[in-house]
Write a protein that holds these residues in place. Structure first.
Motif, short mmCIF file in Angstrom:
data_model
loop_
_atom_site.label_atom_id
_atom_site.label_comp_id
_atom_site.label_asym_id
_atom_site.label_seq_id
_atom_site.Cartn_x
_atom_site.Cartn_y
_atom_site.Cartn_z
N LEU A 231 30.26 15.13 5.68
CA LEU A 231 29.96 13.74 5.69
C LEU A 231 29.57 13.25 7.11
CD1 LEU A 231 32.90 12.32 3.74
CD2 LEU A 231 30.77 12.36 3.15
N GLY A 232 30.09 13.75 8.08
CA GLY A 232 29.85 13.70 9.31
C GLY A 232 28.20 13.77 9.86
N ALA A 233 27.78 15.38 9.39
CA ALA A 233 26.44 15.56 9.62
C ALA A 233 25.34 14.78 8.89
CB ALA A 233 26.30 17.19 9.16
N ASP A 234 25.91 14.32 7.61
CA ASP A 234 24.92 13.65 6.68
C ASP A 234 24.79 12.31 7.39
OD1 ASP A 234 23.35 13.17 4.35
OD2 ASP A 234 24.97 11.50 3.90
N ALA A 235 25.83 11.73 7.99
CA ALA A 235 25.80 10.22 8.47
C ALA A 235 25.00 10.43 9.73
CB ALA A 235 27.22 9.83 8.88
N SER A 236 25.30 11.44 10.48
CA SER A 236 24.34 11.66 11.84
C SER A 236 22.99 12.00 11.47
CB SER A 236 24.56 13.07 12.53
OG SER A 236 25.92 12.90 13.06
N ALA A 237 22.50 12.25 10.35
CA ALA A 237 20.96 12.45 9.80
C ALA A 237 20.55 11.11 9.36
CB ALA A 237 20.90 13.40 8.68
N GLN A 238 21.41 10.37 8.82
CA GLN A 238 20.91 9.05 8.41
C GLN A 238 20.69 8.22 9.48
OE1 GLN A 238 22.92 7.13 4.99
NE2 GLN A 238 23.95 9.20 4.63
N LEU A 239 21.38 8.37 10.67
CA LEU A 239 21.40 7.69 11.93
C LEU A 239 20.07 7.77 12.43
CD1 LEU A 239 25.06 7.62 13.66
CD2 LEU A 239 23.80 5.67 12.63
N ASP A 240 19.70 8.98 12.45
CA ASP A 240 18.38 9.37 13.13
C ASP A 240 17.16 8.65 12.21
OD1 ASP A 240 19.47 10.95 14.83
OD2 ASP A 240 19.16 12.85 13.65
N ALA B 162 25.58 -0.12 7.39
CA ALA B 162 27.00 -0.28 6.88
C ALA B 162 27.35 0.90 6.01
CB ALA B 162 27.17 -1.59 5.87
N ASN B 163 26.57 1.37 5.28
CA ASN B 163 26.71 2.75 4.59
C ASN B 163 27.00 3.71 5.43
OD1 ASN B 163 26.37 1.21 1.99
ND2 ASN B 163 23.99 1.90 1.99
N ILE B 164 26.46 3.83 6.43
CA ILE B 164 26.83 4.98 7.49
C ILE B 164 28.17 4.87 8.00
CG2 ILE B 164 26.04 6.00 9.63
CD1 ILE B 164 22.84 5.40 8.92
N GLU B 165 28.38 3.70 8.44
CA GLU B 165 29.64 3.33 8.97
C GLU B 165 30.88 3.83 8.02
OE1 GLU B 165 29.29 -0.52 10.42
OE2 GLU B 165 28.18 0.08 12.26
N SER B 166 30.54 3.18 6.71
CA SER B 166 31.37 3.73 5.73
C SER B 166 31.67 5.05 5.46
CB SER B 166 31.09 2.83 4.48
OG SER B 166 32.07 3.10 3.49
N GLN B 167 30.66 5.59 5.52
CA GLN B 167 30.73 7.40 5.32
C GLN B 167 31.27 7.87 6.66
OE1 GLN B 167 27.06 8.90 4.02
NE2 GLN B 167 27.38 10.93 4.89
N GLN B 168 30.89 7.46 7.84
CA GLN B 168 31.63 7.92 8.99
C GLN B 168 33.24 7.72 9.01
OE1 GLN B 168 29.36 5.97 12.05
NE2 GLN B 168 28.51 7.94 12.51
N SER B 169 33.65 6.47 8.48
CA SER B 169 35.00 6.32 8.58
C SER B 169 35.88 7.17 7.42
CB SER B 169 35.21 4.82 7.96
OG SER B 169 36.60 4.37 7.98
#
Length: 274
Positions: A177-186, A202-209
């Motif tokens: 999940l962390g790697a996917d969130a980092s990719a979405q941030l890019d 908001a979706n990325i922050e929820s996924q990171q949480s």
């Protein structure tokens, strides 16, 4: 037993006769026959060899092969017989061809048997023999139970291993999940719409949480499983009381965890002595 030398002394079709060598060869042959009759097979072998050196006739090789066989020098006998069989300039007379073939076949059979026997002896020599074990006194039911537990984990240890596996699975999910969130941030750098940007953020922050929750839960689960395993291994009431275990002793003193700065990976360390 021995073949006459006279048919071989006439020479091949293209080989001129040397009277002196023929006389010398005949002399060595006669001395070889005399040595054979008094069972001096090693002397006879050398005389037949010297006769062949004077006149390279196959008949001398055949007689030398028979002497080597008498001396049980089978490898040497086989080589001499094969040389006699393939001699071209002064070949074997027809009556000796079949005898030479029989000699070669007999030698090959004997060598094969000797080789099989040698391999069998080597295998028997290096096969480890079972060690005799001294009888042990009868153990009580409690000792038997404790000794059986000393050779492996109890239900507590296996439960701890299962819990630790679940924790590792949670850590793996958190890492994904962390790697996917980092990719979405890019990918946010390419978003031009403010509404779309806010929704994705908001979706990325929820996924990171969620990933952080999985990570912390996984670390705690692995630590709990490790504690169960350590308790099972170090429990003094479950170790054999009469004699030490033959397996290696394990002592676990603690469990620690580390998390990367971006919360995308974690490490688990069990401290102890083996």
């Amino acid at each position: 037993m021995l073949a006459s030398s006279h048919p071989a002394l006439a020479g091949g079709p293209s080989t001129p006769d040397d009277p002196a060598k023929i006389v010398a060869a005949q002399k060595h042959f006669d001395e070889g026959v005399a040595a054979y009759q008094r069972e001096a097979y090693d002397v006879a072998l050398e005389e037949f060899r010297q006769a062949y050196d004077q006149v390279p006739a196959a008949v001398f090789l055949y007689n030398a092969a028979r002497m080597a066989e008498k001396l049980e020098r089978l490898d040497e006998s086989l080589k001499l017989a094969e040389l006699a069989h393939f001699q071209i300039e002064r070949p074997l007379p027809p009556p000796l061809v079949e005898k030479t073939n029989e000699l070669i076949e007999r030698l090959n059979h004997s060598l094969a048997k000797a080789d099989a026997k040698r391999k069998k002896n080597i295998a028997m020599k290096y096969t480890p023999k079972p060690m005799a074990q001294a009888p042990t006194p009868a153990a009580s039911a409690a000792d038997t139970e404790r000794a059986g537990h000393a050779s492996g984990w109890s239900a507590l240890g296996y439960s701890g291993a299962g819990i630790a596996v679940v924790g590792i699975g949670l850590i793996g999910a958190a890492t994904y999940l962390g790697a996917d969130a980092s990719a979405q941030l890019d990918e946010l750098a390419t978003v031009t719409s403010a509404t779309d940007y806010n929704e994705r953020r908001a979706n990325i922050e929820s996924q990171q949480s969620m990933g952080q929750g999985f990570l912390y839960s996984g670390i705690a689960t692995v630590a709990l499983g490790g504690a169960f395993i350590a308790w099972d291994l170090m429990s003094p009431t479950e170790r054999p009381s009469r004699e030490p275990s033959t397996s290696g002793n394990v002592s676990i003193s603690g469990v620690s965890a580390s998390i990367s700065a971006d919360s995308t990976s974690a490490g688990i360390m069990l401290r102890g002595v083996y």
